[in-house]
Motif scaffolding. Structure first.
Motif, PDB file in Angstrom:
ATOM      1  N   GLN A 105      22.342  50.614  36.126  1.00  0.00           N
ATOM      2  CA  GLN A 105      23.143  49.440  35.785  1.00  0.00           C
ATOM      3  C   GLN A 105      24.630  49.760  35.940  1.00  0.00           C
ATOM      4  O   GLN A 105      25.014  50.919  36.090  1.00  0.00           O
ATOM      5  CB  GLN A 105      22.853  48.993  34.350  1.00  0.00           C
ATOM      6  N   MET A 106      25.452  48.718  35.893  1.00  0.00           N
ATOM      7  CA  MET A 106      26.891  48.898  36.080  1.00  0.00           C
ATOM      8  C   MET A 106      27.661  48.163  34.994  1.00  0.00           C
ATOM      9  O   MET A 106      27.300  47.044  34.603  1.00  0.00           O
ATOM     10  CB  MET A 106      27.312  48.388  37.460  1.00  0.00           C
ATOM     11  N   ILE A 107      28.705  48.800  34.494  1.00  0.00           N
ATOM     12  CA  ILE A 107      29.664  48.168  33.586  1.00  0.00           C
ATOM     13  C   ILE A 107      30.935  47.960  34.390  1.00  0.00           C
ATOM     14  O   ILE A 107      31.554  48.918  34.850  1.00  0.00           O
ATOM     15  CB  ILE A 107      29.943  49.051  32.355  1.00  0.00           C
ATOM     16  N   PHE A 108      31.309  46.702  34.595  1.00  0.00           N
ATOM     17  CA  PHE A 108      32.445  46.393  35.453  1.00  0.00           C
ATOM     18  C   PHE A 108      33.769  46.520  34.699  1.00  0.00           C
ATOM     19  O   PHE A 108      33.818  46.496  33.467  1.00  0.00           O
ATOM     20  CB  PHE A 108      32.300  44.989  36.036  1.00  0.00           C
ATOM     21  N   GLN A 109      34.832  46.624  35.485  1.00  0.00           N
ATOM     22  CA  GLN A 109      36.152  46.887  34.930  1.00  0.00           C
ATOM     23  C   GLN A 109      36.685  45.748  34.068  1.00  0.00           C
ATOM     24  O   GLN A 109      37.232  45.975  33.007  1.00  0.00           O
ATOM     25  CB  GLN A 109      37.138  47.163  36.074  1.00  0.00           C
ATOM     26  N   ALA A 180      20.052  46.229  28.369  1.00  0.00           N
ATOM     27  CA  ALA A 180      18.891  45.373  28.115  1.00  0.00           C
ATOM     28  C   ALA A 180      17.618  45.886  28.785  1.00  0.00           C
ATOM     29  O   ALA A 180      16.522  45.753  28.237  1.00  0.00           O
ATOM     30  CB  ALA A 180      19.189  43.941  28.570  1.00  0.00           C
ATOM     31  N   VAL A 181      17.730  46.474  29.981  1.00  0.00           N
ATOM     32  CA  VAL A 181      16.541  46.900  30.739  1.00  0.00           C
ATOM     33  C   VAL A 181      16.245  48.390  30.562  1.00  0.00           C
ATOM     34  O   VAL A 181      15.471  48.974  31.327  1.00  0.00           O
ATOM     35  CB  VAL A 181      16.708  46.570  32.238  1.00  0.00           C
ATOM     36  N   ASN A 182      16.864  49.011  29.548  1.00  0.00           N
ATOM     37  CA  ASN A 182      16.665  50.439  29.263  1.00  0.00           C
ATOM     38  C   ASN A 182      16.903  51.330  30.482  1.00  0.00           C
ATOM     39  O   ASN A 182      16.019  52.068  30.928  1.00  0.00           O
ATOM     40  CB  ASN A 182      15.246  50.694  28.722  1.00  0.00           C
ATOM     41  N   PRO A 183      18.114  51.283  31.056  1.00  0.00           N
ATOM     42  CA  PRO A 183      18.393  52.090  32.254  1.00  0.00           C
ATOM     43  C   PRO A 183      18.531  53.570  31.908  1.00  0.00           C
ATOM     44  O   PRO A 183      18.737  53.938  30.754  1.00  0.00           O
ATOM     45  CB  PRO A 183      19.724  51.518  32.739  1.00  0.00           C
ATOM     46  N   MET A 214      20.276  57.342  23.421  1.00  0.00           N
ATOM     47  CA  MET A 214      19.357  56.832  24.437  1.00  0.00           C
ATOM     48  C   MET A 214      19.192  57.758  25.638  1.00  0.00           C
ATOM     49  O   MET A 214      18.461  57.430  26.573  1.00  0.00           O
ATOM     50  CB  MET A 214      19.852  55.450  24.915  1.00  0.00           C
ATOM     51  N   GLY A 215      19.892  58.896  25.620  1.00  0.00           N
ATOM     52  CA  GLY A 215      19.771  59.850  26.720  1.00  0.00           C
ATOM     53  C   GLY A 215      20.309  59.325  28.037  1.00  0.00           C
ATOM     54  O   GLY A 215      19.779  59.626  29.112  1.00  0.00           O
ATOM     55  N   LEU A 216      21.394  58.548  27.986  1.00  0.00           N
ATOM     56  CA  LEU A 216      21.954  57.928  29.185  1.00  0.00           C
ATOM     57  C   LEU A 216      22.727  58.944  30.028  1.00  0.00           C
ATOM     58  O   LEU A 216      23.232  59.950  29.517  1.00  0.00           O
ATOM     59  CB  LEU A 216      22.893  56.782  28.803  1.00  0.00           C
ATOM     60  N   THR A 217      22.835  58.649  31.300  1.00  0.00           N
ATOM     61  CA  THR A 217      23.664  59.417  32.231  1.00  0.00           C
ATOM     62  C   THR A 217      24.739  58.487  32.761  1.00  0.00           C
ATOM     63  O   THR A 217      24.437  57.369  33.181  1.00  0.00           O
ATOM     64  CB  THR A 217      22.814  59.955  33.401  1.00  0.00           C
ATOM     65  N   TYR A 218      26.009  58.929  32.734  1.00  0.00           N
ATOM     66  CA  TYR A 218      27.121  58.082  33.156  1.00  0.00           C
ATOM     67  C   TYR A 218      27.835  58.658  34.379  1.00  0.00           C
ATOM     68  O   TYR A 218      28.042  59.880  34.478  1.00  0.00           O
ATOM     69  CB  TYR A 218      28.186  57.976  32.054  1.00  0.00           C
TER      70      TYR A 218
END
Length: 334
Positions: A105-109, A180-183, A214-218
């Motif tokens: 997923q992406m978080i926009f500026q 929302a989609v558990n990325p 959630m163990g996310l990677t950024y």
């Protein structure tokens, strides 16, 4: 633990190999023909490790955002490969790619531009659940309420519209939509650049908290080097479509090897008047060359304070490991 040890012990989640994104430059009104190309991203290779935050920094226009979009296939690469958990993405399309995007997923500026003003918060956050067939009805409403609570917003806000929120709150809504989609992987494209300084720390702390839980990677794209130092495990530095240096956070900030990285770090203020007074600022001369016609040899040689003939006349310097996972592309570093 060194970066090399971390690489061997940590699984690679995303692998980028020789990625290029060139935009055609057209001339003519009726009979258009291509007269050149903007080399926004020009042959870059790096990995993103499972569970880490990789910071991507550089001046405006150096190709950071295009790199992030190309990894997610929002911008189709001209050439090169992008692997997500050993699945090659650049040849994907249609339903296969849509299903793969659940993992990325992406978080926009700009939180003001990335939210539909005609949709309620509940619809915005719940839309990915419907698109991917993950929830509907009461299950979707409960999931949306949980997501809003997770990012620090009142679940009762579901009936409100984006214009009723501050910038920081809107960015929290964007984060909730991304989650929302558990990325597994999130590209954060300057997620705090449009926010007040007082709100920036709150959003960064929220992202770190969610990563731990959630163990996310950024892939964290930014130009604020102090924020990047705070949030990143490793940092990649881009200049004119190329990654010129990549190292773990401590190595890069304490021992920058590329002259461009040294110049960037010299501009970061240090909150100690004594050290700040003694520090020498590196002022780069001239402007960034056009990405349609990058300089021959090392791309940085037109602005480098340490330039030698080899930089101008030899082929581009190799992006090589100088030890312990500290990569740099510079003729002056052996």
């Amino acid at each position: 633990m060194t970066t090399t040890e971390a690489t061997t012990q940590t699984q690679t989640l995303v692998r980028i190999e020789h990625l290029k994104v060139h935009f055609p430059v057209m001339q003519g009104i009726l009979l258009q023909r291509q007269v050149g190309s903007v080399k926004a991203v020009d042959d870059i290779t790096f990995d993103v490790l499972q569970g880490e935050t990789l910071g991507l920094v550089g001046e405006s226009g150096c190709g950071k955002s295009t790199t992030g979009k190309a990894i997610l296939q929002l911008e189709r690469p001209t050439s090169g490969k992008v692997y997500f958990e050993d699945t090659e993405l650049t040849q994907m399309g249609g339903e296969t790619l849509r299903q793969q995007r659940r993992e990325m997923q992406m978080i926009f500026q700009d939180p003001y531009a990335s939210l539909n003003p005609r949709m309620t918060v509940g619809s915005i956050v719940g839309e990915p659940l419907e698109v991917h067939g993950l929830a509907s009805g009461k299950e979707k409403r409960d999931r949306v309420a949980d997501l809003l609570q997770t990012v620090g917003l009142n679940p009762k806000f579901v009936t409100r519209y984006p214009h009723e929120f501050s910038g920081g709150q809107r960015q929290r809504i964007v984060i909730a939509r991304a989650l929302a989609v558990n990325p597994k992987f999130i590209v954060a494209d300057e997620p705090i650049a449009a926010l007040d300084v007082s709100i920036q720390a709150q959003v960064v702390n929220l992202m770190q908290k969610l990563q731990d839980e959630m163990g996310l990677t950024y892939l964290f794209i930014a130009h604020d080097l102090s924020i990047v130092r705070h949030i990143s495990d490793r940092v990649a530095v881009m200049y004119l479509g190329k990654v010129v240096e990549l190292a773990d956070r401590v190595s890069l900030y304490e021992n920058p090897l590329h002259p461009y990285t040294q110049a960037l770090l010299s501009a970061v203020p240090i909150p100690d008047p004594t050290i700040e007074a003694k520090r020498e600022r590196i002022i780069l001369q001239g402007d960034v060359p056009s990405p349609t016609r990058p300089p021959q040899g090392c791309r940085f040689h037109t602005r480098c304070p340490y330039v030698i003939d080899e930089c101008r006349h030899e082929p581009e310097p190799e992006f090589k490991d100088t030890g312990s996972g500290h990569y740099v592309a510079c003729h002056l570093v052996h």
